[in-house]
Design an enzyme around this catalytic site. Sequence first.
Site, mmCIF file in Angstrom:
data_model
loop_
_atom_site.group_PDB
_atom_site.id
_atom_site.type_symbol
_atom_site.label_atom_id
_atom_site.label_comp_id
_atom_site.label_asym_id
_atom_site.label_seq_id
_atom_site.Cartn_x
_atom_site.Cartn_y
_atom_site.Cartn_z
ATOM 1 N N ASP A 26 0.841 -1.200 0.000
ATOM 2 C CA ASP A 26 0.000 0.000 0.000
ATOM 3 C C ASP A 26 0.875 1.249 0.000
ATOM 4 O O ASP A 26 0.631 2.198 -0.757
ATOM 5 C CB ASP A 26 -0.918 -0.017 1.222
ATOM 6 C CG ASP A 26 -1.742 1.248 1.346
ATOM 7 O OD1 ASP A 26 -2.547 1.518 0.438
ATOM 8 O OD2 ASP A 26 -1.583 1.965 2.351
ATOM 9 N N ALA A 27 1.919 1.238 0.813
ATOM 10 C CA ALA A 27 2.841 2.382 0.870
ATOM 11 C C ALA A 27 3.609 2.531 -0.442
ATOM 12 O O ALA A 27 3.800 3.648 -0.939
ATOM 13 C CB ALA A 27 3.805 2.216 2.039
#
Length: 146
Positions: A26-27
């Site tokens: 996600d990051a």
Amino acid sequence: MFRLDEKMPEDQAKNMNVIVLAYLGDAVFSLYTREKLAFKGDFKANELHRLTSGEVKASAQADFIDRLLPVLTEDEIFLYKRGRNAKKGTKAKHASVAQYNKSTGFEALLGYLYVTGNYERLNYLLNYEGDGNNEALSSEDSYNEN
């Protein structure tokens, strides 16, 4: 000391909690999207946020992974499915359960490629257009995951 460019052995990464891989993925996807948009034009921060949010939301990620599936290797599909099918501690806010599950699988795959240092493959997938004109590695022809 920890370095940003440290790599994790593939066998260790495959045994990592898939939700942790998704957390990292996600990051990775958020940073990729933010940089891509920031490099693309002279936007104000609030406009960048709005544009980024549209690309990183679960429904957009679900559409993205649907386009990627034909070019994923067997190992990548396995990892995606592990993430997709994992029990999650949170629920989707603005997406269907199916979209949220697909996006978690997508993020797990990105997290795995990132922690193992497979940046070339990660870049190929993140820039995949679905038209066969990508110049980077294709799924089976040039990519060998050892």
